[in-house]
Design a protein around this motif. Structure first.
Motif, PDB file in Angstrom:
ATOM      1  N   LEU A 170      38.036  -5.435 112.963  1.00 32.71           N
ATOM      2  CA  LEU A 170      38.187  -6.169 114.231  1.00 32.71           C
ATOM      3  C   LEU A 170      38.662  -5.235 115.340  1.00 32.71           C
ATOM      4  N   SER A 171      39.617  -4.378 115.025  1.00 34.11           N
ATOM      5  CA  SER A 171      40.106  -3.436 116.012  1.00 34.11           C
ATOM      6  C   SER A 171      38.990  -2.502 116.464  1.00 34.11           C
ATOM      7  N   PHE A 172      38.187  -2.053 115.538  1.00 29.62           N
ATOM      8  CA  PHE A 172      37.086  -1.143 115.852  1.00 29.62           C
ATOM      9  C   PHE A 172      36.058  -1.801 116.769  1.00 29.62           C
ATOM     10  N   GLY A 173      35.859  -3.110 116.604  1.00 29.94           N
ATOM     11  CA  GLY A 173      34.939  -3.807 117.495  1.00 29.94           C
ATOM     12  C   GLY A 173      33.860  -4.620 116.818  1.00 29.94           C
ATOM     13  N   ALA A 174      33.896  -4.716 115.490  1.00 31.66           N
ATOM     14  CA  ALA A 174      32.919  -5.525 114.759  1.00 31.66           C
ATOM     15  C   ALA A 174      33.597  -6.773 114.208  1.00 31.66           C
ATOM     16  N   ALA A 175      32.798  -7.644 113.610  1.00 29.98           N
ATOM     17  CA  ALA A 175      33.305  -8.922 113.114  1.00 29.98           C
ATOM     18  C   ALA A 175      33.190  -8.972 111.592  1.00 29.98           C
ATOM     19  N   PRO A 176      34.311  -9.063 110.886  1.00 29.98           N
ATOM     20  CA  PRO A 176      34.258  -9.118 109.427  1.00 29.98           C
ATOM     21  C   PRO A 176      34.105 -10.548 108.910  1.00 29.98           C
ATOM     22  N   VAL A 177      33.428 -10.680 107.788  1.00 30.40           N
ATOM     23  CA  VAL A 177      33.423 -11.940 107.056  1.00 30.40           C
ATOM     24  C   VAL A 177      33.535 -11.583 105.586  1.00 30.40           C
ATOM     25  N   MET A 178      34.311 -12.362 104.840  1.00 27.78           N
ATOM     26  CA  MET A 178      34.553 -12.105 103.424  1.00 27.78           C
ATOM     27  C   MET A 178      34.105 -13.327 102.627  1.00 27.78           C
ATOM     28  N   ALA A 179      32.904 -13.291 102.085  1.00 25.60           N
ATOM     29  CA  ALA A 179      32.352 -14.449 101.379  1.00 25.60           C
ATOM     30  C   ALA A 179      31.887 -14.019  99.995  1.00 25.60           C
ATOM     31  N   LYS A 180      32.680 -14.338  98.978  1.00 26.76           N
ATOM     32  CA  LYS A 180      32.392 -13.882  97.622  1.00 26.76           C
ATOM     33  C   LYS A 180      31.717 -14.930  96.746  1.00 26.76           C
ATOM     34  N   ALA A 181      31.740 -16.190  97.149  1.00 25.13           N
ATOM     35  CA  ALA A 181      31.181 -17.238  96.298  1.00 25.13           C
ATOM     36  C   ALA A 181      29.696 -16.993  96.058  1.00 25.13           C
ATOM     37  N   GLU A 182      29.286 -17.080  94.813  1.00 22.43           N
ATOM     38  CA  GLU A 182      27.885 -16.845  94.475  1.00 22.43           C
ATOM     39  C   GLU A 182      26.961 -17.795  95.216  1.00 22.43           C
ATOM     40  N   GLU A 183      27.475 -18.998  95.482  1.00 17.65           N
ATOM     41  CA  GLU A 183      26.658 -20.022  96.139  1.00 17.65           C
ATOM     42  C   GLU A 183      26.306 -19.675  97.589  1.00 17.65           C
ATOM     43  N   THR A 187      35.144  -8.603  89.402  1.00 17.01           N
ATOM     44  CA  THR A 187      35.107  -9.524  88.267  1.00 17.01           C
ATOM     45  C   THR A 187      33.645  -9.819  87.933  1.00 17.01           C
ATOM     46  N   ALA A 188      33.423 -10.414  86.777  1.00 20.04           N
ATOM     47  CA  ALA A 188      32.054 -10.726  86.360  1.00 20.04           C
ATOM     48  C   ALA A 188      31.384 -11.674  87.348  1.00 20.04           C
ATOM     49  N   ASP A 189      32.116 -12.659  87.836  1.00 14.72           N
ATOM     50  CA  ASP A 189      31.543 -13.593  88.807  1.00 14.72           C
ATOM     51  C   ASP A 189      31.176 -12.882  90.106  1.00 14.72           C
ATOM     52  N   GLU A 190      32.049 -11.997  90.554  1.00 14.80           N
ATOM     53  CA  GLU A 190      31.792 -11.282  91.796  1.00 14.80           C
ATOM     54  C   GLU A 190      30.599 -10.341  91.672  1.00 14.80           C
ATOM     55  N   LEU A 191      30.358  -9.840  90.487  1.00 17.05           N
ATOM     56  CA  LEU A 191      29.206  -8.965  90.278  1.00 17.05           C
ATOM     57  C   LEU A 191      27.916  -9.675  90.653  1.00 17.05           C
TER      58      LEU A 191
END
Length: 256
Positions: free
Chosen positions: A33-46, A66-70
């Motif tokens: 965010l400081s650098f100037g881009a927009a982060p999103v963190m979405a790990k759900a397989e769905e 984790t196995a699910d995150e893979l």
């Protein structure tokens, strides 16, 4: 360093989809965010594929995999490939356990990376070159240029080997960056956040060698600038000032 790349990132505010390790989520989000881009963190397989398809860049970091995150990573990476969205893979600690090694092989079988970024030990492991590691750290010595070249050849992508001197291999071209400061090695997730910054820079329409070199040089210059401040006395005071510095005009950092 091509300052226009950073200006273009800040003008466009690209959405960078992170499937990253839980230790660095907050640091990576705030730094990007400081650098100037927009982060999103979405790990759900769905939703991982949908989010990746709508992003401007995807970062896959296996630091606390984790196995699910893979499966989420594979879905996100494949969706990004289909849409032409750049994918950065950070094989954190890939040599530490058989699970990480096997998982990374699966990811690299299913997903075409734009850039693979990691320390020398991690990238050496990907191309079966002996290199001493300790957990997620690279502690051995060797030819980083050779490692970068082998990774580029094996995976048909750009390779970034981080270290005291960063090595960037793009096709037959080898670039080097010497900016940075030892305090980066004293805060958790410095390499992970570099992956975020790099992914953001890949979202512009510039030549990839300029995108990658700009990201690593700017990041190192920010660290050097902060370390010179009189109220920075160690890792604890370095960290918040570093977040600030990632928002600075590149010309300010170049003058140090």
């Amino acid at each position: 360093m091509n300052q226009t790349i950073i200006q273009n990132v800040r003008k466009a505010t690209p959405l960078i989809h992170h499937l990253t390790n839980q230790v660095v989520v907050n640091f990576s989000a705030n730094g990007l965010l400081s650098f100037g881009a927009a982060p999103v963190m979405a790990k759900a397989e769905e939703e991982a594929a949908d989010m990746a398809a709508n992003a401007n860049g995807v970062l896959l970091n296996i630091g606390t995999l984790t196995a699910d995150e893979l499966q989420s990573m594979i879905r996100a990476g494949k969706a990004a490939n289909e849409k032409g969205v750049p994918v950065v893979i950070d094989p954190v600690g890939v040599a530490a356990t058989p699970f990480r090694t096997t998982a990374m092989k699966e990811i690299l079988t299913e997903v075409k990376p734009t850039v693979i970024k990691g320390n020398a030990g991690e990238l050496a492991h990907l191309v079966e070159v002996p290199w001493e590691t300790k957990g997620v750290e690279s502690i051995g010595d060797g030819d980083a240029d050779e490692i970068a070249s082998k990774v580029t050849e094996a995976y048909s992508c750009t390779a970034v080997v981080t270290g005291k001197t960063d090595v960037i291999c793009i096709g037959n071209e080898m670039l080097h960056n010497t900016t940075g400061h030892p305090l980066l090695g004293k805060i958790t997730g410095a390499g992970c956040l570099l992956g975020s910054i790099l992914t953001a820079c890949l979202s512009t329409n510039d030549a990839i060698e300029q995108q990658v070199l700009t990201a690593v040089r700017f990041y190192g210059l920010a660290a050097e600038y902060v370390a010179e401040q009189t109220d920075v006395n160690g890792p604890g005071t370095f960290l918040p000032h570093f977040i600030d510095a990632l928002s600075y005009d590149p010309a300010t950092l170049e003058r140090t």
